[in-house]
Design an enzyme around this catalytic site. Structure first.
Site, PDB file in Angstrom:
ATOM      1  N   GLY A  11       1.178  20.327  35.096  1.00 35.17           N
ATOM      2  CA  GLY A  11       0.347  19.539  34.210  1.00 35.17           C
ATOM      3  C   GLY A  11       0.576  18.229  33.386  1.00 35.17           C
ATOM      4  N   SER A  38      -0.887  25.892  34.449  1.00 33.11           N
ATOM      5  CA  SER A  38      -1.341  27.210  33.949  1.00 33.11           C
ATOM      6  C   SER A  38      -2.521  26.793  32.955  1.00 33.11           C
ATOM      7  CB  SER A  38      -0.611  28.897  33.909  1.00 33.11           C
ATOM      8  OG  SER A  38      -1.725  28.761  32.367  1.00 33.11           O
ATOM      9  N   ILE A  44       1.023  19.273  24.744  1.00 34.58           N
ATOM     10  CA  ILE A  44       1.227  18.706  23.152  1.00 34.58           C
ATOM     11  C   ILE A  44       0.232  17.893  22.296  1.00 34.58           C
ATOM     12  CG2 ILE A  44       2.410  17.820  20.999  1.00 34.58           C
ATOM     13  CD1 ILE A  44       4.787  18.559  22.860  1.00 34.58           C
ATOM     14  N   VAL A  46      -0.194  14.563  22.242  1.00 35.66           N
ATOM     15  CA  VAL A  46       0.012  14.034  21.384  1.00 35.66           C
ATOM     16  C   VAL A  46       0.491  12.393  21.347  1.00 35.66           C
ATOM     17  CG1 VAL A  46       0.593  15.201  19.660  1.00 35.66           C
ATOM     18  CG2 VAL A  46       2.325  14.123  20.133  1.00 35.66           C
ATOM     19  N   LYS A  77      -3.565  -2.243  22.982  1.00 30.97           N
ATOM     20  CA  LYS A  77      -2.520  -2.413  21.551  1.00 30.97           C
ATOM     21  C   LYS A  77      -0.919  -3.120  21.392  1.00 30.97           C
ATOM     22  CE  LYS A  77       2.387   0.362  20.603  1.00 30.97           C
ATOM     23  NZ  LYS A  77       2.490   1.963  20.651  1.00 30.97           N
ATOM     24  N   PRO A  95       5.901  -6.685  17.347  1.00 36.26           N
ATOM     25  CA  PRO A  95       5.210  -7.284  18.310  1.00 36.26           C
ATOM     26  C   PRO A  95       5.889  -6.469  19.111  1.00 36.26           C
ATOM     27  CG  PRO A  95       6.293  -8.725  17.216  1.00 36.26           C
ATOM     28  CD  PRO A  95       6.876  -7.613  16.978  1.00 36.26           C
ATOM     29  N   LEU A 331       8.681  15.051  29.010  1.00 33.35           N
ATOM     30  CA  LEU A 331       9.684  16.074  27.783  1.00 33.35           C
ATOM     31  C   LEU A 331      10.513  17.612  28.460  1.00 33.35           C
ATOM     32  CD1 LEU A 331       6.400  17.082  25.061  1.00 33.35           C
ATOM     33  CD2 LEU A 331       8.321  15.285  24.973  1.00 33.35           C
ATOM     34  N   THR A 342       7.597   5.635  23.018  1.00 34.85           N
ATOM     35  CA  THR A 342       7.975   5.578  24.064  1.00 34.85           C
ATOM     36  C   THR A 342       8.151   7.126  25.585  1.00 34.85           C
ATOM     37  OG1 THR A 342      10.154   6.534  23.187  1.00 34.85           O
ATOM     38  CG2 THR A 342      10.435   4.186  24.063  1.00 34.85           C
TER      39      THR A 342
END
Length: 494
Positions: A11, A38, A44, A46, A77, A95, A331, A342
């Site tokens: 997930g 699960s 992570i 982040v 942002k 920028p 990942l 990214t």
């Protein structure tokens, strides 16, 4: 004919981005989509900073921006501020929007170089609406007109766990079936090697025709099962640990991510509506976990809301992002540290490319080859851009920075920096994520100074160039004055 089953393993942000997009685009007509995760396996979490491409992803899902901002505690942002990278006392903003305006057919960067060589040294940020709005903590969604404000380019900071939950609700409403449980065994076809069945610890079996591996750094299918191989880039990107901790929200809310160079890596600061995300990416060969965590906590500008958590990684990518009937997303496909935000883009990019090459019941090897070539190019060109930040430093005040300053880098990066230094030209290969403005900001921000410029810039006389520069600078400053603070903008969206 019975529809094939597509199984998403894992997930988190990657899994639910996959489920939401694939179910929305295919409208349940091409495959039954199942997601297995699960709750006992943490993510992570982040990846809270994004780049402007995230707006395209949200548009594909027909997401309402106001609802999205509320649901994910998002802020806006305009770019990334880099502190202490080129020199210990340096500071600049990368920028998202343009820097200056071309004059004739010649890029603004060539006139910057020409003026510098004539003794006029100036800050490129004063010619960037994104930079100056960020410096004044201003933001406004751009109008659809021909004004300078319409050119403002932006992304978001958001709570990754809230975003995953937001996408989960949309995916399940589109028919995605979520199954809770840990995977105990992966079965393969003995002849083809294709993954066929997942067996959970509960004994439940989940059969699939195609699998999306969103299992994170473990790479459960793409590596542990299919042994796709890993290309290790840690000799160029030596950071291999991250510590992260949330802290209380502080004012003013800043419309940019901050990246502050530290003794053996760097620290991030990401402002959200309800808290601030903080982290420290570092190289364990140069600093201990304990010292890195101490640096992180000491650098907070608000009260810590938890103890630091850690994650280990090896920068690089799997040699095959698509192997047999498995595509790795996020990942599980590879890891590039979040220096240029990214991570979520690579999830998005992988999914869109998969949709472009959606397989039939028989998987054509040509599709696999094209997908792997495209994703390898994405990872490698982003890799070079991240390496640039480390290599383009004059710092030697710590062993880490001395290593970075003196390390060899890929020829593809050397080619770019040599071109820019020799002629102000920014040369890119097709398909690169980061475009000339990004390379210009980082190279100038970290003191890669051109020694010449495009001779076509000399067609225009000094007075006309000076008038052009003044007009751009005044237009930027005047537009920023009309913009509300980001806090006021968000209050208006509540």
């Amino acid at each position: 004919m019975e529809r094939p089953t597509l199984v998403i393993v894992g997930g988190g942000t990657a899994g639910w981005m996959s489920a939401a997009l694939l179910s929305h685009i295919t409208k349940g007509r091409l495959a039954d989509i199942v997601l297995v995760e699960s709750e006992d396996i943490g993510t992570i979490g982040v990846g809270e900073a994004t780049i402007p491409a995230i707006k395209r992803f949200n548009r594909l899902l027909e997401v309402n921006e106001r609802d999205f901002v509320r649901q994910t505690s998002a802020t806006f942002k305009l770019g990334i501020e880099f502190v202490g990278w080129g020199r210990k006392d340096s500071r600049y903003i990368h920028p998202f929007g343009a820097i200056g305006e071309p004059l004739g057919r010649t890029g603004f960067e060539h006139f910057l170089a020409r003026r510098r060589l004539n003794g006029i040294v100036e800050d490129f940020e004063t010619y960037s609406l994104n930079c100056m709005a960020a410096k004044h903590d201003r933001f406004r969604t751009p109008p659809r007109d021909q004004s300078l404000l319409s050119t403002l380019s932006y992304a978001y900071h958001f709570d990754a766990s809230l975003y995953a939950a937001y996408l989960r609700r949309r995916a399940e409403a589109s028919g995605v079936c979520r199954i809770e449980g840990k995977i105990k065994h992966v079965a393969q076809n003995p002849d083809s090697g294709f993954v066929t069945t997942l067996t959970l610890e509960s004994g439940q079996e989940i059969k699939g025709d195609f699998f999306i591996d969103c299992s994170g750094l473990s790479g459960l299918l793409i590596e542990k099962t299919l042994h796709s191989g890993y290309e290790d880039w840690s000799h160029w990107l030596p950071c291999n640990r991250a510590a992260f901790v949330p802290s209380e929200r502080t004012e003013p809310l800043t419309p940019y991510t901050r990246s502050t160079a530290d003794q053996a890596g760097w620290r991030w600061r990401i402002p959200l509506q309800h808290r601030t995300g903080n982290g420290h990416v570092f190289a364990s060969d140069f600093i201990s976990d304990e010292a890195a965590a101490e640096n992180l906590v000491q650098g907070l500008d608000g009260k810590a809301l938890a103890d630091p958590k850690f994650v280990r990684f090896t920068t690089g990518r799997h040699k095959l992002a698509w192997n047999r009937n498995v595509v790795a997303i996020g990942l599980s496909a590879g890891f590039l540290e979040p220096l240029e935000s990214t991570s979520i883009h690579l999830i998005q990019s992988g999914l869109v490319k998969f949709l472009d090459l959606w397989p039939g019941r028989e998987i054509d090897p040509l599709l696999i080859e094209q997908y792997n070539r495209a994703m390898a190019n994405q990872y490698e060109t982003i890799r070079d851009f991240i390496i640039l930040h480390y290599k383009a430093t004059t710092r030697d005040d710590t062993p880490f920075w001395a290593y970075c300053r003196n390390m060899d880098v890929p020829d593809s990066l050397t080619w770019k920096t040599d071109h820019f230094r020799a002629s102000s030209r920014i040369v890119l290969t097709p398909g690169e994520l980061f475009q000339p403005t990004s390379w210009l900001a980082v190279m100038l921000g970290q003191d890669i100074i051109p020694e010449a410029y495009d001779p076509l810039a000399d067609i225009i006389d000094d007075d006309a160039v000076a008038a052009h520069f003044e007009r751009v600078r005044e237009a930027v400053a005047g537009t920023v004055e009309t913009m509300p603070t980001m806090t006021a903008m968000l209050d208006g969206m509540a």
